[in-house]
Structure formats: structure tokens, C-alpha cells
Design a protein around this motif. Structure first.
Motif, PDB file in Angstrom:
ATOM      1  N   ASP A  18       0.658  -1.186   0.038  1.00 39.36           N
ATOM      2  CA  ASP A  18      -0.016  -0.187   0.137  1.00 39.36           C
ATOM      3  C   ASP A  18       0.845   1.452   0.212  1.00 39.36           C
ATOM      4  O   ASP A  18       1.772   1.371   0.443  1.00 39.36           O
ATOM      5  CB  ASP A  18      -0.895   0.011   1.134  1.00 39.36           C
ATOM      6  CG  ASP A  18      -2.118  -0.793   1.297  1.00 39.36           C
ATOM      7  OD1 ASP A  18      -2.366  -1.272  -0.202  1.00 39.36           O
ATOM      8  OD2 ASP A  18      -2.687  -1.231   2.044  1.00 39.36           O
ATOM      9  N   ARG A  19       0.349   2.449  -0.712  1.00 36.25           N
ATOM     10  CA  ARG A  19       1.012   3.575  -0.650  1.00 36.25           C
ATOM     11  C   ARG A  19       0.365   4.622   0.135  1.00 36.25           C
ATOM     12  O   ARG A  19      -0.964   4.583   0.046  1.00 36.25           O
ATOM     13  CB  ARG A  19       1.173   4.112  -2.130  1.00 36.25           C
ATOM     14  CG  ARG A  19       2.227   2.944  -2.850  1.00 36.25           C
ATOM     15  CD  ARG A  19       2.199   3.505  -4.420  1.00 36.25           C
ATOM     16  NE  ARG A  19       3.011   4.971  -4.272  1.00 36.25           N
ATOM     17  CZ  ARG A  19       3.006   5.759  -5.327  1.00 36.25           C
ATOM     18  NH1 ARG A  19       2.281   5.582  -6.466  1.00 36.25           N
ATOM     19  NH2 ARG A  19       3.665   6.867  -5.114  1.00 36.25           N
ATOM     20  N   VAL A  39     -13.342   0.120   6.142  1.00 33.74           N
ATOM     21  CA  VAL A  39     -14.849   0.993   6.070  1.00 33.74           C
ATOM     22  C   VAL A  39     -14.444   1.972   4.783  1.00 33.74           C
ATOM     23  O   VAL A  39     -15.283   1.992   3.653  1.00 33.74           O
ATOM     24  CB  VAL A  39     -15.063   1.662   7.217  1.00 33.74           C
ATOM     25  CG1 VAL A  39     -16.425   2.558   6.813  1.00 33.74           C
ATOM     26  CG2 VAL A  39     -15.134   0.809   8.506  1.00 33.74           C
ATOM     27  N   GLY A  40     -13.497   2.680   4.923  1.00 33.30           N
ATOM     28  CA  GLY A  40     -13.357   3.765   4.005  1.00 33.30           C
ATOM     29  C   GLY A  40     -13.200   3.205   2.446  1.00 33.30           C
ATOM     30  O   GLY A  40     -13.765   3.785   1.502  1.00 33.30           O
ATOM     31  N   LYS A  41     -12.329   2.331   2.191  1.00 32.10           N
ATOM     32  CA  LYS A  41     -12.123   1.805   1.020  1.00 32.10           C
ATOM     33  C   LYS A  41     -13.443   1.332   0.315  1.00 32.10           C
ATOM     34  O   LYS A  41     -13.712   1.669  -0.852  1.00 32.10           O
ATOM     35  CB  LYS A  41     -11.027   0.595   1.158  1.00 32.10           C
ATOM     36  CG  LYS A  41     -10.440   0.239  -0.382  1.00 32.10           C
ATOM     37  CD  LYS A  41      -9.655  -0.714  -0.281  1.00 32.10           C
ATOM     38  CE  LYS A  41      -9.057  -1.184  -1.519  1.00 32.10           C
ATOM     39  NZ  LYS A  41      -7.611  -2.117  -1.159  1.00 32.10           N
ATOM     40  N   ASP A  48      -7.841   1.520  -4.463  1.00 32.20           N
ATOM     41  CA  ASP A  48      -6.860   2.189  -3.340  1.00 32.20           C
ATOM     42  C   ASP A  48      -6.500   3.537  -3.578  1.00 32.20           C
ATOM     43  O   ASP A  48      -7.384   4.173  -4.774  1.00 32.20           O
ATOM     44  CB  ASP A  48      -5.390   1.407  -4.122  1.00 32.20           C
ATOM     45  CG  ASP A  48      -5.271  -0.244  -3.472  1.00 32.20           C
ATOM     46  OD1 ASP A  48      -6.210  -0.456  -2.593  1.00 32.20           O
ATOM     47  OD2 ASP A  48      -4.723  -0.677  -4.161  1.00 32.20           O
ATOM     48  N   LEU A  49      -5.875   4.166  -2.677  1.00 30.65           N
ATOM     49  CA  LEU A  49      -5.620   5.512  -2.792  1.00 30.65           C
ATOM     50  C   LEU A  49      -4.508   5.945  -3.859  1.00 30.65           C
ATOM     51  O   LEU A  49      -3.695   5.058  -3.823  1.00 30.65           O
ATOM     52  CB  LEU A  49      -4.938   5.947  -1.201  1.00 30.65           C
ATOM     53  CG  LEU A  49      -5.945   5.653  -0.066  1.00 30.65           C
ATOM     54  CD1 LEU A  49      -5.287   5.966   1.142  1.00 30.65           C
ATOM     55  CD2 LEU A  49      -7.060   6.714  -0.254  1.00 30.65           C
ATOM     56  N   GLU A  50      -4.997   6.537  -4.749  1.00 31.66           N
ATOM     57  CA  GLU A  50      -4.215   6.821  -5.850  1.00 31.66           C
ATOM     58  C   GLU A  50      -3.147   8.190  -5.885  1.00 31.66           C
ATOM     59  O   GLU A  50      -2.413   8.135  -6.611  1.00 31.66           O
ATOM     60  CB  GLU A  50      -5.074   6.714  -7.188  1.00 31.66           C
ATOM     61  CG  GLU A  50      -5.515   5.345  -7.306  1.00 31.66           C
ATOM     62  CD  GLU A  50      -6.757   5.414  -8.453  1.00 31.66           C
ATOM     63  OE1 GLU A  50      -6.988   6.422  -8.822  1.00 31.66           O
ATOM     64  OE2 GLU A  50      -6.934   4.249  -8.820  1.00 31.66           O
ATOM     65  N   SER A  51      -3.483   8.999  -4.947  1.00 31.19           N
ATOM     66  CA  SER A  51      -2.711  10.348  -5.068  1.00 31.19           C
ATOM     67  C   SER A  51      -2.552  10.722  -3.547  1.00 31.19           C
ATOM     68  O   SER A  51      -3.382  10.441  -2.818  1.00 31.19           O
ATOM     69  CB  SER A  51      -3.274  11.241  -6.170  1.00 31.19           C
ATOM     70  OG  SER A  51      -4.547  11.753  -5.326  1.00 31.19           O
ATOM     71  N   THR A  55      -5.454  10.970  -0.641  1.00 34.16           N
ATOM     72  CA  THR A  55      -5.134  10.523   0.591  1.00 34.16           C
ATOM     73  C   THR A  55      -5.219  11.335   1.720  1.00 34.16           C
ATOM     74  O   THR A  55      -5.939  10.995   2.619  1.00 34.16           O
ATOM     75  CB  THR A  55      -3.659   9.763   0.507  1.00 34.16           C
ATOM     76  OG1 THR A  55      -3.296   8.813  -0.412  1.00 34.16           O
ATOM     77  CG2 THR A  55      -3.251   9.202   2.024  1.00 34.16           C
ATOM     78  N   LEU A  56      -4.716  12.725   1.704  1.00 29.11           N
ATOM     79  CA  LEU A  56      -5.257  13.571   2.512  1.00 29.11           C
ATOM     80  C   LEU A  56      -6.618  14.073   2.465  1.00 29.11           C
ATOM     81  O   LEU A  56      -7.076  14.179   3.773  1.00 29.11           O
ATOM     82  CB  LEU A  56      -4.324  15.043   2.208  1.00 29.11           C
ATOM     83  CG  LEU A  56      -2.974  14.837   2.225  1.00 29.11           C
ATOM     84  CD1 LEU A  56      -2.103  16.080   1.679  1.00 29.11           C
ATOM     85  CD2 LEU A  56      -2.559  14.257   3.594  1.00 29.11           C
ATOM     86  N   ALA A  57      -7.468  13.901   1.517  1.00 30.33           N
ATOM     87  CA  ALA A  57      -8.850  14.276   1.633  1.00 30.33           C
ATOM     88  C   ALA A  57      -9.383  13.299   2.597  1.00 30.33           C
ATOM     89  O   ALA A  57     -10.485  13.365   3.187  1.00 30.33           O
ATOM     90  CB  ALA A  57      -9.406  14.205   0.148  1.00 30.33           C
TER      91      ALA A  57
END
Length: 72
Positions: A18-19, A39-41, A48-51, A55-57
Motif C-alpha cells: 500500500d502507498r 470501512v473507507g475503501k 486503492d488510494l491513488e494520489s 489520501t489527504l482528503a
């Protein structure tokens, strides 16, 4: 297990691949990581989180929601 474009399997567990775009330096990262995977995913369409921005959002939304914790 997913494959790389070359057709070879990637080694290591999914968690290690994971990044997190620097978010893993936050003191409450482990709680966020557990929440994201449980939950979030799913709420974000299963991707996956792509940027760093995404990620911050997601992290900020988690904080605004009261830092929901999930069982480990």
C-alpha cells in the motif's frame, strides 16, 4: 493476488505494498489504516488510494467524522 503488467506476482503482503503518501508519519496512522481497509475503501468504491491529494482528503474526512475506530 494481483499481477504486475509483466505477468509476475508481486511479493509481500498487500499491507506492505500500500502507498500512504507520507500519511504513515501521522501519530494516529494505524487507526486510520484500519478504518480505511475495513470501512473507507468500500465507501470509496473499493479502489486503492491513488494520489497524495486523495489520501489527504480521505484522512481529513476521517478526522471530521470523529476518527471512527474499528476493531483490529
Amino acid at each position: 493476488m494481483s499481477k504486475e503488467p509483466s505477468g509476475r506476482f508481486r511479493g509481500g503482503s498487500q499491507t506492505r505494498r500500500d502507498r500512504w503518501f507520507g500519511l504513515d508519519q501521522q501519530p494516529d496512522f494505524e487507526a486510520f489504516r484500519r478504518w480505511w481497509h475495513r470501512v473507507g475503501k468500500e465507501e470509496s468504491g473499493g479502489r486503492d488510494l491513488e494520489s497524495r491529494e486523495q489520501t489527504l482528503a480521505e484522512y481529513e474526512a476521517w478526522i471530521k467524522s470523529g476518527r471512527n475506530r474499528v476493531r483490529s
